[in-house]
Scaffold this active site. Sequence first.
Site, mmCIF file in Angstrom:
data_model
loop_
_atom_site.group_PDB
_atom_site.id
_atom_site.type_symbol
_atom_site.label_atom_id
_atom_site.label_comp_id
_atom_site.label_asym_id
_atom_site.label_seq_id
_atom_site.Cartn_x
_atom_site.Cartn_y
_atom_site.Cartn_z
ATOM 1 N N LYS A 82 0.826 -1.205 0.000
ATOM 2 C CA LYS A 82 0.000 0.000 0.000
ATOM 3 C C LYS A 82 0.873 1.274 0.000
ATOM 4 C CE LYS A 82 -3.856 -2.266 -0.203
ATOM 5 N NZ LYS A 82 -4.029 -3.487 0.408
HETATM 6 C C1 LIG Z 1 -5.360 -4.427 0.643
HETATM 7 C C2 LIG Z 1 -6.814 -4.276 0.663
HETATM 8 C C3 LIG Z 1 -7.582 -4.655 1.780
HETATM 9 C C4 LIG Z 1 -7.029 -5.448 2.912
HETATM 10 O O1 LIG Z 1 -6.040 -4.816 3.622
HETATM 11 P P1 LIG Z 1 -5.239 -5.649 4.732
HETATM 12 O O2 LIG Z 1 -4.574 -4.581 5.539
HETATM 13 O O3 LIG Z 1 -4.272 -6.513 3.996
HETATM 14 O O4 LIG Z 1 -6.220 -6.424 5.513
HETATM 15 C C5 LIG Z 1 -8.930 -4.367 1.773
HETATM 16 N N1 LIG Z 1 -9.512 -3.749 0.744
HETATM 17 C C6 LIG Z 1 -8.822 -3.392 -0.349
HETATM 18 C C7 LIG Z 1 -9.534 -2.676 -1.447
HETATM 19 C C8 LIG Z 1 -7.457 -3.671 -0.444
HETATM 20 O O5 LIG Z 1 -6.783 -3.362 -1.550
#
Ligand SMILES: *Cc1c(COP(=O)(O)O)cnc(C)c1O
Length: 389
Positions: A190
């Site tokens: 992210k």
């Molecule tokens: C990465 C992601 C998540 C999950 O995030 P985590 O921190 O890995 O649980 C949820 N929604 C979207 C749209 C994502 O891209």
Amino acid sequence: MEGGTPTRENFLPFVKPLIEKEEIEAVNNVLKSGWLTTGPKTKEFEKNFREYVGSNEAIGLSSCTAALHISLLTLGIKEGDEVITSTFTFVSTAHAIKYVRAIPILVDIEKDTFNINHNLIEEKITDKTKAIIVVHFGGHPCNMDKIIEIAKKYNLFIIEDAAHAIGASYKNKMIGNIGDITCFSFYANKNITTGEGGMLTTNNPEIANKARLLSYLGMEKDAWKRYSEEAAWFYRITDLGYKYNLSDILSSIGIEQLKKLNEINKKRREYTNYYTEKLEELEELTLPTEKEGVKSSWHLYPIIIKKDKLKINRDQFIRALNKENIGTAVHFIPLHKHLYYKQFIKEAFPIANWVFERILSLPLFPQMTKNDLDDVIMAIKKIIKYYKK
Ligand SMILES: *Cc1c(COP(=O)(O)O)cnc(C)c1O
């Protein structure tokens, strides 16, 4: 193309986390401090985060998935309730709905932003509908005015899956400060990362208190104060909570990452503009856009390949880029195409299907050099020239 020299010698990954000496030093300090789990560093990270997005409350959690789960629990969403969301998202969004035994009601997307199509929401609302989870795809905010209008009309909660949208804004309002609850991710790929981690923000103190309680075993940690000045060992368990807290080790990384976020997002925007400037001339592609009034955090640079203008499909396009030593990714396999969700969802989602057959995300991360960007552009042009109809 077969057997030719690849555009670059070494492989350019789709994404790489930006971890520098500040993060390493911060972790070192926490490790030496003797306090590893949730404590002063998490508190500091929450405070900084709250100030960044402008929300009243922020709660550090172990992931965005956990934040979504806690959001639904906190808002009292339960068995048999219906929750509306986009089919074009990561599986966590829908899993969280299933965790509380509610029913995910999926909606098709817009062809330009890949966000939920707000015009298709109302027809899905029943007297069981309790909430809408919007997903700001690629960091491009959804049409929140319309979503809020619908939520008000039918008395629904708004939860925002802002896993992609940290630093994005809608009509000068930061994401994290609009819906009832917003959920962020610090997963390794992210815009900012703690390896694994998440944050829940809200402006409602009651929601925040409940969310905090449910994210730490249902433990009233302040109870000992009321019980006795001396009884530091005392706590009350008032709910079936989960153990979703964020450790100080990870929060210390988050504190450093958050300081860099504006610079990171600025670079992502710069690189995005560069891609668009150089790829615009190719009529075989549709490039991502940013709508008026919003500021994307440019988590992704998704392109659409026009199948009628090329001899290869999306999968072959990805393989061809891979042969040029360029990494890519696909966001997302729509929820309704996953085996688990096929059990419950039998509808067709024509736009999501259309997009899914054509979309791929190009490499985008702040450590990319101009040469890296040029390599991606060159490789794409080479492939299109070779395979154009
Ligand atoms: C990465 C992601 C998540 C999950 O995030 P985590 O921190 O890995 O649980 C949820 N929604 C979207 C749209 C994502 O891209």
